[in-house]
Enzyme design. Structure first.
Site, mmCIF file in Angstrom:
data_model
loop_
_atom_site.group_PDB
_atom_site.id
_atom_site.type_symbol
_atom_site.label_atom_id
_atom_site.label_comp_id
_atom_site.label_asym_id
_atom_site.label_seq_id
_atom_site.Cartn_x
_atom_site.Cartn_y
_atom_site.Cartn_z
ATOM 1 N N LEU A 1 27.189 33.681 46.219
ATOM 2 C CA LEU A 1 27.738 33.678 44.850
ATOM 3 C C LEU A 1 29.184 34.164 44.959
ATOM 4 C CD1 LEU A 1 26.073 35.486 41.795
ATOM 5 C CD2 LEU A 1 28.501 35.136 42.029
ATOM 6 N N ASP B 1 33.149 34.514 31.578
ATOM 7 C CA ASP B 1 34.292 35.425 31.585
ATOM 8 C C ASP B 1 33.766 36.801 31.995
ATOM 9 O OD1 ASP B 1 36.308 37.210 31.130
ATOM 10 O OD2 ASP B 1 36.889 36.373 29.194
ATOM 11 N N ASN C 1 35.296 38.413 43.830
ATOM 12 C CA ASN C 1 36.678 38.071 44.146
ATOM 13 C C ASN C 1 37.568 37.978 42.904
ATOM 14 O OD1 ASN C 1 38.921 36.504 45.667
ATOM 15 N ND2 ASN C 1 38.225 35.039 44.121
ATOM 16 N N TYR D 1 47.012 47.823 38.244
ATOM 17 C CA TYR D 1 46.439 46.943 39.274
ATOM 18 C C TYR D 1 46.164 47.724 40.560
ATOM 19 C CZ TYR D 1 45.926 43.249 42.732
ATOM 20 O OH TYR D 1 45.446 42.467 43.758
ATOM 21 N N LYS E 1 42.402 48.581 42.424
ATOM 22 C CA LYS E 1 41.998 48.220 43.789
ATOM 23 C C LYS E 1 41.640 49.470 44.607
ATOM 24 C CE LYS E 1 42.340 43.805 43.202
ATOM 25 N NZ LYS E 1 41.127 42.973 43.169
#
Ligand SMILES: NC(=O)c1ccc[n+]([C@@H]2O[C@H](COP(=O)([O-])OP(=O)(O)OC[C@H]3O[C@@H](n4cnc5c(N)ncnc54)[C@H](OP(=O)(O)O)[C@@H]3O)[C@@H](O)[C@H]2O)c1
Length: 251
Positions: free
Chosen positions: A5, A56, A80, A145, A149
């Site tokens: 997936l 979404d 991802n 951002y 991460k």
């Protein structure tokens, strides 16, 4: 036959992982917000045992729906889907940042937990979470951002240790690329300060290292250098270097 997936599979790194996994004979479940964009990947795949799901994942109910639809079928989960946002923290839109956190952090957290519980029960399966070398640094001008991460990197390392301690055969790996040529820049509103790697090369390297059981996957020398500098450099120097690098990304 194993099933993978992949979220964010309509372009960039996710699309190229899908192409490479289909060559390895995986059945695929590909997720993105737009069915028509996902359909553009189909002609590039080696076989057609593919489900396309338009969801979404910044919406919690779509993450739950994905799990309900796919539970029991997934041998490899690739989280991802993600995006970046450029600008001073006081200037960027709160709504966009919350949407970023919902996708980059909450969706990955939710899907990792739900699928990992099943994998642990069966003592098989693997998860590849796509973070970034940004996770090793504070990121002035892309603060949210970079922080998103860093969350993934720390979360995955902790889970990795828990799995080892319980002698589980389930694997969790974190992919931390440097710049990659994809649709990322357009959405983030940046241009790279240094040339990006091809997403196909990054995807191929990621799978090779995943198969070797690597905990953290750093594609290319530049990602490895940033990861080391992020660990050994004092914050004051790191922040000045990161600031200068980020300034060069401004369009
Ligand atoms: N490119 C880089 O330099 C770089 C470097 C390090 C890490 N990364 C990470 O790599 C990952 C993949 O990015 P990429 O560079 O391949 O960018 P990309 O080409 O923009 O791909 C992003 C993918 O995510 C999907 N997506 C976006 N929002 C979504 C949502 N709300 N729900 C479901 N799917 C969604 C997009 O499809 P739709 O728009 O059709 O939904 C697309 O398939 C991201 O997590 C990114 O942070 C990228």
């Amino acid at each position: 036959m194993a099933t993978a997936l992949i979220t964010g599979a309509s372009s960039g790194i996710g699309r190229d992982l899908a192409i490479l996994l289909s060559r390895r004979g995986y059945n695929l479940i590909l997720v993105g917000r737009s069915l028509s964009r996902l359909e553009t990947v189909l002609p590039k795949l080696s076989h057609r045992r593919v489900q396309l799901l338009a969801l979404d994942l910044s919406k919690e109910e779509h993450c739950s729906q994905l799990y309900r639809q796919c539970r029991g079928q997934v041998d490899l989960l690739v989280n991802n889907a993600g995006f970046g946002l450029f600008g001073e923290f006081t200037g960027t839109k709160l709504d966009t940042e919350l949407n970023l956190l919902d996708l980059n952090v909450r969706a990955v957290h939710i899907l990792t937990k739900l699928f990992l519980r099943d994998m642990v029960k069966q003592d098989r399966g693997a998860i590849l979470n796509v973070a970034s070398v940004a996770g090793y640094l504070p990121g002035p001008l892309m603060a949210t951002y970079y922080a998103s991460k860093a969350y993934l990197l720390r979360l995955d390392l902790a889970i990795w240790k828990e799995l080892k301690k319980r002698r589980s055969r389930v694997q969790i790996s974190t992919l931390c690329p440097g710049p990659v040529d994809t649709g990322f820049n357009r959405r983030a509103g940046v241009q790279f300060a240094i040339p990006g790697r091809s997403s196909f090369w990054v995807a191929a390297y990621a799978l090779e290292q995943l198969e070797k059981g690597k905990r953290v996957i750093l594609p290319g020398w530049e990602a490895k250098v940033v990861a080391v500098l992020g660990k050994i450099t004092p914050d004051s120097l790191l922040l000045e270097g990161a600031w200068r690098m980020q300034r060069r990304k401004e369009k």
